[in-house]
Design an enzyme around this catalytic site. Sequence first.
Site, PDB file in Angstrom:
ATOM      1  N   TYR A  33       0.830  -1.204   0.000  1.00 21.63           N
ATOM      2  CA  TYR A  33       0.000   0.000   0.000  1.00 21.63           C
ATOM      3  C   TYR A  33       0.862   1.251   0.000  1.00 21.63           C
ATOM      4  O   TYR A  33       2.087   1.187   0.171  1.00 21.63           O
ATOM      5  CB  TYR A  33      -0.965   0.006   1.186  1.00 21.63           C
ATOM      6  N   LYS A 147       6.393  -1.761   1.915  1.00 24.40           N
ATOM      7  CA  LYS A 147       5.196  -1.220   2.582  1.00 24.40           C
ATOM      8  C   LYS A 147       4.048  -2.226   2.428  1.00 24.40           C
ATOM      9  O   LYS A 147       3.105  -2.055   1.657  1.00 24.40           O
ATOM     10  CB  LYS A 147       4.843   0.167   2.018  1.00 24.40           C
ATOM     11  N   GLU A 179      11.637   2.259  14.431  1.00 27.60           N
ATOM     12  CA  GLU A 179      10.781   3.362  13.953  1.00 27.60           C
ATOM     13  C   GLU A 179       9.465   3.310  14.703  1.00 27.60           C
ATOM     14  O   GLU A 179       9.249   2.450  15.555  1.00 27.60           O
ATOM     15  CB  GLU A 179      10.567   3.247  12.442  1.00 27.60           C
ATOM     16  N   LEU A 204      10.928   1.188   7.199  1.00 25.30           N
ATOM     17  CA  LEU A 204      10.337   1.691   5.957  1.00 25.30           C
ATOM     18  C   LEU A 204      11.077   2.960   5.536  1.00 25.30           C
ATOM     19  O   LEU A 204      11.322   3.822   6.385  1.00 25.30           O
ATOM     20  CB  LEU A 204       8.855   2.025   6.184  1.00 25.30           C
TER      21      LEU A 204
HETATM   22  N1  PDD Z   1       2.661   5.074   7.686  1.00 23.58           N
HETATM   23  N2  PDD Z   1       7.356   3.838   9.161  1.00 23.58           N
HETATM   24  C1  PDD Z   1       6.226   3.098   9.118  1.00 23.58           C
HETATM   25  C2  PDD Z   1       6.244   1.735   9.722  1.00 23.58           C
HETATM   26  C3  PDD Z   1       5.075   3.622   8.520  1.00 23.58           C
HETATM   27  O1  PDD Z   1       3.946   2.893   8.473  1.00 23.58           O
HETATM   28  C4  PDD Z   1       5.103   4.941   7.978  1.00 23.58           C
HETATM   29  C5  PDD Z   1       3.910   5.563   7.321  1.00 23.58           C
HETATM   30  C6  PDD Z   1       6.306   5.658   8.055  1.00 23.58           C
HETATM   31  C7  PDD Z   1       6.442   7.037   7.465  1.00 23.58           C
HETATM   32  O2  PDD Z   1       6.507   6.986   6.070  1.00 23.58           O
HETATM   33  P1  PDD Z   1       5.986   8.202   5.171  1.00 23.58           P
HETATM   34  O3  PDD Z   1       6.695   9.402   5.632  1.00 23.58           O
HETATM   35  O4  PDD Z   1       6.341   7.792   3.791  1.00 23.58           O
HETATM   36  O5  PDD Z   1       4.486   8.274   5.405  1.00 23.58           O
HETATM   37  C8  PDD Z   1       7.407   5.073   8.638  1.00 23.58           C
HETATM   38  C9  PDD Z   1       1.463   5.560   7.027  1.00 23.58           C
HETATM   39  C10 PDD Z   1       1.249   7.013   7.222  1.00 23.58           C
HETATM   40  C11 PDD Z   1       0.269   4.716   7.446  1.00 23.58           C
HETATM   41  O6  PDD Z   1       0.440   3.500   7.491  1.00 23.58           O
HETATM   42  O7  PDD Z   1      -0.814   5.250   7.685  1.00 23.58           O
END
Ligand code: PDD
Length: 287
Positions: A33, A147, A179, A204
Site C-alpha cells: 500500500y 510497505k 521506527e 520503511l
Molecule cells: N505510515 N514507518 C512506518 C512503519 C510507517 O507505516 C510509515 C507511514 C512511516 C512514514 O513513512 P511516510 O513518511 O512515507 O508516510 C514510517 C502511514 C502514514 C500509514 O500507514 O498510515
Amino acid sequence: MSRIVFLNGSFLPIEEAKVPFMDRGFLFGDGVYEGIAILDGHLVDNDAHLERLERSLREVRIPNPYTRAEWTRLEEEIARRNGMTEGFIYFQVTRGVAERDFMFPENTAPTVAMFTQAKAIVNAPAAEKGIAVITVPDQRWSRRDIKSINLLAQVLAKQAAKEAGAQEAWMVQDGFVTEGGSSSGFIVTKEGRIVVRPLSNAILPGITRKSLLALSQDAGIELEERLFTVEEAYDAAEAFMTSASTFVLPIVSIDGRSIGDGKPGPITKKLREIYIRMASSPRMAAE
Ligand code: PDD
C-alpha cells in the site's frame, strides 16, 4: 455527498465497493500500500510515493497495474470526487482473487483499492501539544522496507500505546529504536543535531523522512544518520516523528519520561514549519 472510493477501475459509493471473499489481501495480507497527503488540493511528494509503490510491488512480484501518470490521475480524481483539499489518500494493491493456495495464482489481475480521509494535518492539536510515545519490542518480519499491508505487529504496538495513554509506539530491536508503528522516529541531541536511523531492511524508507532530511540540510541543521538507543532518546533534547498523514509531530514524552522540558522543542517546530511550507507549494513539492 456519498463517500466515493476507487475499486478496480471504477469510482463508486463506498457501500457498493465489494472485494471478493477470496481476495489474497483478505486471506494472506498479500499486498502492498501507499499513503499520501493532500494539502491545499495538491499531492505532497507524489513522485516519491509512487516510486516507493513501484519498488514495493517489484519486491513482492505483484505487477503494477498503472503507470505513474495513471496513478496520479486516479489520486487527483478521487480527491476531486470527495471534495478533499486536506487529508490522506490511501491506496493498496493485492495479488488478486484466487482459490486459497500459498503460491502465486496464474493470470490473476491485482485488486486495486483507493480511498480518501479528510483530515486537518496542518492545524492538528497534536502539533501544538506534542505527543506521548511508548516503546515496545519490534515484532515485525525482516523486510520492513516493503510497505506491506501486513500490519499486525503495528496494530498491536499502537493499541498498546493507546492503552498506555500514548499516541505512538516506538519499536525497539536489540536496544535500538527502529521506527514508530506508522512513522519514522527522530531525536535531537543537546548540540542541536538530528539523529535518525539509516535506511535498511529494518525500517520503511519514509518519504516524509527523506524530504525532511533534504530540507534540514538546506536549513543548516546537522544530521547524524545512525542507530540510537531508547536511553539516548530519554535523554535527548527533543524528539519527533514524521509521516505522510501527520508531517512532523513533536514527541514530548517517551515511556512516561519528559523529553527536554516536556514541550515541543525549537528545532522540531522549525522543521515542521519548513516542511509545511514545502508541502503547501506544489512547485517545490514536485521537485
Ligand atoms: N505510515 N514507518 C512506518 C512503519 C510507517 O507505516 C510509515 C507511514 C512511516 C512514514 O513513512 P511516510 O513518511 O512515507 O508516510 C514510517 C502511514 C502514514 C500509514 O500507514 O498510515
